[in-house]
Design an enzyme around this catalytic site. Structure first.
Site, PDB file in Angstrom:
ATOM      1  N   HIS A 172     -12.860 -12.392  -7.331  1.00  0.00           N
ATOM      2  CA  HIS A 172     -13.354 -12.848  -8.644  1.00  0.00           C
ATOM      3  C   HIS A 172     -12.738 -14.203  -9.016  1.00  0.00           C
ATOM      4  CE1 HIS A 172     -14.637  -8.649  -9.005  1.00  0.00           C
ATOM      5  NE2 HIS A 172     -13.409  -8.335  -8.640  1.00  0.00           N
ATOM      6  N   SER A 302     -14.276 -42.548  -6.097  1.00  0.00           N
ATOM      7  CA  SER A 302     -14.962 -42.720  -7.378  1.00  0.00           C
ATOM      8  C   SER A 302     -14.975 -44.206  -7.728  1.00  0.00           C
ATOM      9  CB  SER A 302     -14.241 -41.932  -8.482  1.00  0.00           C
ATOM     10  OG  SER A 302     -14.710 -42.316  -9.764  1.00  0.00           O
TER      11      SER A 302
END
Length: 497
Positions: A172, A302
Site C-alpha cells: 500500500h 529541468s
C-alpha cells in the site's frame, strides 16, 4: 489590424518549398523520434510492396509447378523486378483507380510486360494484403523477442548483484517488512518472462492465410485447376512454405480472422502493463533517492531547476505504455463488427493499430534496456530508510529475547508499546530520526539484552529467504527461459548463459 499569421506569404512559401518534406507535414514521433530503424523498416512502404511482389511471384511459381502455363521467362522477369517499384506511378494509379492493390498490379506489370497477363492470377486483394500483414507481424515479433530477452538478462544481472542488499519493502506504499533490492527486481523480471513466453507463443501460433479467394471458398483456384481440389490444396501448401510458415488457416473468410489481431495486440498490451509497472517503481525509488535510472554528465533535468534529476526515460516508458495498452481496443472492436465474410471498415484502423503497437513495444524495450543497464543504487540512503523503520519491525524479536532472558511477555510488550509511541512522536511531530533503539538502551528494564541489540537489529536477519529466492529464480526459471536467445545476448552474463 493584426496580421493573420496563418496566411502564407511569398517568403514563407519559398521557405517551405526549400524545406525538406518531412519538416512541413506531420510525422509520427513513433518513427521520427523513437523507434529503431529495423522496426520502422518492417512497417515501411518498401517492405510492404516488395512483399506483395514476392507473393505474386510465389503464386506464379506454385501455379507453374502445378501445371499452369507460366514460363520461366515470366518468372525471371518478375523476380528481377521485385524491388524495382515506381512509387510515383503507383500513387498516380491508386488515385485514379481508388484501389491500392490494382494500382500496384498495374505498376508491377509495367516493368514485367511478359509476366503481366499472369500477375495476381486467381487472387483477391487479401491474398497480398493479409498475407503480407502476417509476414510483417511474424517479423516484428522476431525483432522484439531478442530485445525483450536482453532486458530480462540485464535486469537479472542487477538482481544477482543486489540480491543480499536489504531494503524497505512496501505494501500500500506504506513501510512493511524488509526485502532486498535484488528480490524486488525479480518481480519485474518474472513479469517480463511471462511476456517473453506470450510473445513466443503468439508468434508460433501465427498461420498463413494462403490462397483462399474472395469469400474463402477457393472457387477461383478450383476453376483454374479445372476442379482439381488436390492441386488447390497443394497450391496453398507451396505458397505457405515459400513464405516461411508451417501451416495456413484451414478456413477463412475473405480475410484471416481478425481475432488473430486481438491475440497479437493482447500480448503487446501485456508488455505495456509490465513496463509501466517496472518504470513506475523506478520513478518512486528515484523520489526516495534509493535507485536512479542513468543520468548523463551533460543531461539537463529541468529547464528551470538545475538540480533536478528527473527519471525521464522511465516517464517516457510509462507514457508510451499507456498508448500501447489502449490499442487492444481496436482489434476487439474490429472483430466484433466484421460482417459475414468481411467488411472493409477494418482496413484503415489496422493500418494504424498494428504498426503503432509494434513500434511502441519496440521503443519500450529499447528504452527499458537502456534503463536496466545503468541503474544506480544508493545503499546508504536505503540503509537510512531501513533504520527509520527497523526498530518498530524488531519489536517482536526484542520481546522474544527478553522472554528468553527471564522477562514477562506482557510487561515487555507494554514497555515496547510506550517506547515505540514516544519514538514515533519524534519522527512524525518533531521530524527527527527514529530513536527507539537509543530509548531501549537507556531503559534499565531491557538491560538483560542490551548486548544483543546490534544482532537483533541486523537488517539482513529480517529479509527472510529473499537472497536464496533470487538465486533459485535466476537459476531455475530465468536461465532456461533465456537459453534460446543466448546468441542475442551480446554481453557476458553473470548467469552463465
Amino acid at each position: 489590424m493584426a496580421s493573420n499569421r496563418t496566411l502564407s506569404s511569398p517568403k514563407r512559401a519559398k521557405e517551405d518549398e526549400e524545406r525538406p518534406d518531412e519538416l512541413i507535414k506531420y510525422r509520427s514521433p513513433l518513427v521520427s523520434r523513437y523507434a529503431s530503424a529495423e522496426m520502422a523498416f518492417n512497417f515501411s512502404e518498401r517492405k510492404k510492396f516488395s512483399t506483395w511482389r514476392k507473393l505474386w511471384l510465389w503464386l506464379a511459381k506454385a501455379q507453374q509447378t502445378l501445371g499452369l502455363h507460366i514460363t520461366d521467362e515470366q518468372l525471371k522477369e518478375m523476380e528481377t523486378n521485385l524491388d524495382n517499384i515506381d512509387f510515383e506511378l503507383a500513387a498516380i494509379e491508386e488515385k485514379k483507380r481508388r484501389h491500392d492493390v490494382m494500382a500496384h498490379v498495374y505498376t508491377y506489370a509495367q516493368c514485367c510486360p511478359k509476366a503481366a497477363p499472369i500477375i495476381h492470377l486467381g487472387a483477391t486483394s487479401c491474398y497480398v494484403g493479409d498475407n503480407t500483414d502476417l509476414i510483417v507481424i511474424r517479423d516484428a515479433f522476431n525483432i522484439l523477442l531478442p530485445k525483450l530477452a536482453r532486458c530480462i538478462q540485464r535486469l537479472s544481472v542487477f538482481a544477482d548483484e543486489h540480491k543480499a542488499l536489504p531494503t524497505l519493502g512496501y505494501t500500500h506504499y506504506q513501510p512493511a517488512q524488509l526485502t532486498t533490492v535484488g528480490k524486488r527486481s525479480t518481480l519485474w523480471i518474472s513479469d517480463l518472462c511471462m511476456d517473453l513466453r506470450n510473445f513466443t507463443r503468439a508468434r508460433d501460433d501465427l498461420k498463413f492465410r494462403g490462397v483462399k479467394g474472395t469469400t474463402g471458398t477457393q472457387a477461383s483456384f478450383l476453376a483454374l485447376f479445372e476442379g482439381n481440389g488436390d492441386k488447390v490444396d497443394m497450391l496453398d501448401k507451396l505458397i505457405t512454405q515459400m513464405a516461411g510458415f508451417k501451416e495456413s488457416y484451414l478456413v477463412t473468410g475473405q480475410t484471416y480472422s481478425r481475432k488473430v489481431d486481438i491475440d497479437v495486440l493482447a500480448v503487446l498490451a501485456g508488455l505495456g502493463a509490465s513496463v509501466h509497472k517496472i518504470c513506475t517503481d523506478i520513478r518512486l525509488l528515484a523520489n526516495l533517492k534509493e535507485v536512479e535510472e542513468p543520468f548523463e554528465k551533460e543531461q539537463i533535468g529541468s529547464s528551470a531547476m538545475p538540480y533536478k534529476r528527473n527519471p525521464m526515460r522511465s516517464e517516457r516508458c510509462c507514457s508510451l505504455a499507456r498508448h500501447l495498452m489502449t490499442l487492444i481496443m481496436d482489434p476487439l472492436q474490429t472483430l466484433s463488427v466484421q460482417w459475414f465474410e468481411r467488411t472493409l471498415d477494418d482496413s484503415a484502423n489496422r493500418r494504424i493499430c498494428l504498426a503503432e503497437a509494434f513500434l511502441t513495444a519496440d521503443i519500450l524495450l529499447s528504452t527499458l534496456q537502456n534503463v536496466s543497464e545503468g541503474l544506480v543504487v544508493y545503499p546508504k540512503v536505503i540503509e537510512r530508510h531501513v533504520m527509520q523503520e527497523l526498530p518498530f519491525m524488531a519489536s517482536e524479536n526484542i520481546i522474544m529475547a527478553m522472554v528468553k532472558a527471564g522477562g514477562n511477555r506482557q510487561e515487555c510488550h507494554e514497555q515496547i508499546r510506550t517506547l515505540s509511541q514516544q519514538a514515533a512522536a519524534v519522527v512524525k511531530q518533531a521530524g527527527g530520526d527514529n530513536d527507539m533503539v537509543q530509548r531501549i538502551k537507556k531503559t534499565a528494564y531491557f538491560s538483560p539484552i542490551h548486548a544483543q541489540l546490534d544482532k537483533l537489529l541486523n537488517p539482513s536477519t529480517f529479509t527472510g529467504r529473499a537472497q536464496q529466492q533470487v538465486s533459485k529464480f535466476l537459476s531455475e526459471e530465468v536461465r532456461p527461459t533465456l537459453k534460446p536467445f543466448a546468441h542475442f545476448l551480446d554481453e557476458i552474463s553473470q548467469l552463465d548463459l
